[in-house]
Motif scaffolding. Structure first.
Motif, PDB file in Angstrom:
ATOM      1  N   UNK A  33       0.717  -1.307  -0.154  1.00 38.41           N
ATOM      2  CA  UNK A  33       0.044   0.070  -0.114  1.00 38.41           C
ATOM      3  C   UNK A  33       0.685   1.232   0.023  1.00 38.41           C
ATOM      4  N   UNK A  34       2.016   1.261   0.548  1.00 42.27           N
ATOM      5  CA  UNK A  34       2.839   2.541   0.695  1.00 42.27           C
ATOM      6  C   UNK A  34       4.065   2.751  -0.164  1.00 42.27           C
ATOM      7  N   UNK A  35       4.657   1.787  -0.511  1.00 39.39           N
ATOM      8  CA  UNK A  35       6.076   1.548  -0.825  1.00 39.39           C
ATOM      9  C   UNK A  35       6.048   2.580  -2.389  1.00 39.39           C
ATOM     10  N   UNK A  36       4.717   2.593  -2.963  1.00 39.92           N
ATOM     11  CA  UNK A  36       4.896   3.121  -4.367  1.00 39.92           C
ATOM     12  C   UNK A  36       5.336   4.732  -4.244  1.00 39.92           C
ATOM     13  N   UNK A  37       4.945   5.204  -3.217  1.00 37.97           N
ATOM     14  CA  UNK A  37       5.225   6.522  -2.895  1.00 37.97           C
ATOM     15  C   UNK A  37       6.324   6.744  -2.040  1.00 37.97           C
ATOM     16  N   UNK A  38       6.351   5.914  -0.952  1.00 39.16           N
ATOM     17  CA  UNK A  38       7.550   6.093   0.165  1.00 39.16           C
ATOM     18  C   UNK A  38       8.760   5.284  -0.202  1.00 39.16           C
ATOM     19  N   UNK A  39       8.583   4.505  -1.178  1.00 40.83           N
ATOM     20  CA  UNK A  39       9.881   3.700  -1.485  1.00 40.83           C
ATOM     21  C   UNK A  39      10.059   2.327  -0.671  1.00 40.83           C
ATOM     22  N   UNK A  40      10.766   1.421  -1.326  1.00 42.30           N
ATOM     23  CA  UNK A  40      10.872   0.078  -1.021  1.00 42.30           C
ATOM     24  C   UNK A  40      11.489   0.136   0.527  1.00 42.30           C
ATOM     25  N   UNK A  41      12.236   1.326   0.630  1.00 41.87           N
ATOM     26  CA  UNK A  41      13.155   1.178   1.884  1.00 41.87           C
ATOM     27  C   UNK A  41      12.528   2.407   2.940  1.00 41.87           C
ATOM     28  N   UNK A  42      11.115   2.834   2.554  1.00 39.85           N
ATOM     29  CA  UNK A  42      10.546   3.901   3.089  1.00 39.85           C
ATOM     30  C   UNK A  42      11.337   4.983   3.489  1.00 39.85           C
ATOM     31  N   UNK A  43      12.154   5.564   2.421  1.00 38.39           N
ATOM     32  CA  UNK A  43      12.951   6.584   2.603  1.00 38.39           C
ATOM     33  C   UNK A  43      12.418   7.841   1.971  1.00 38.39           C
TER      34      UNK A  43
END
Length: 132
Positions: A33-43
């Motif tokens: 749900x989130x990685x497309x904006x926040x990135x695979x590393x949540x950075x």
């Protein structure tokens, strides 16, 4: 009167749902749900970041940016939509409907109880685990 207050408090504690957070499930939710904006590393460097008006937050720095206290209430409310956001141009879409599930209680560092869903509790556990 004091005995009645104690009994009410004890009943509230017993009635409160136990919180069990699953970090692995939280990571799965994040990747889905989130990685497309926040990135695979949540950075904050996801593939959608370049086209967004407001850049995604580096989720690995939430604690550092808040005086070394994880901003639990702010993060939960931002995810589930309780944080007042405008419909367009807001820092994050409201995903509350995507994260419906059994209600659980999380507790802030100051002891405040925060009600949320199990998927959000799992996601929060993972985000807390990646703080730098």
């Amino acid at each position: 009167m004091k005995g009645l207050q104690t009994a009410i408090l004890a009943a509230m504690i017993i009635a409160a749902p136990a919180t069990s957070q699953d970090i692995a499930e939280g990571e799965r939710v994040f990747q889905h749900r989130c990685a497309s904006c926040h990135g695979l590393d949540a950075d904050g460097n996801g593939p959608m970041a370049p086209v967004l008006l407001l850049q995604p937050t580096d989720l690995t720095q939430l604690q550092r940016g808040n005086g070394d206290d994880f901003p639990l209430k702010k993060v939960v409310w931002r995810i589930d939509g309780r944080d007042p956001l405008v419909s367009h141009g807001s820092p994050m879409p409201v995903y509350g409907d995507f994260f419906e599930g059994s209600d659980v209680t999380l507790q802030t560092a100051s002891g405040e109880a925060i009600m949320t869903s199990q998927p959000i509790a799992d996601l929060i556990a993972w985000i807390q685990s990646i703080q730098k």
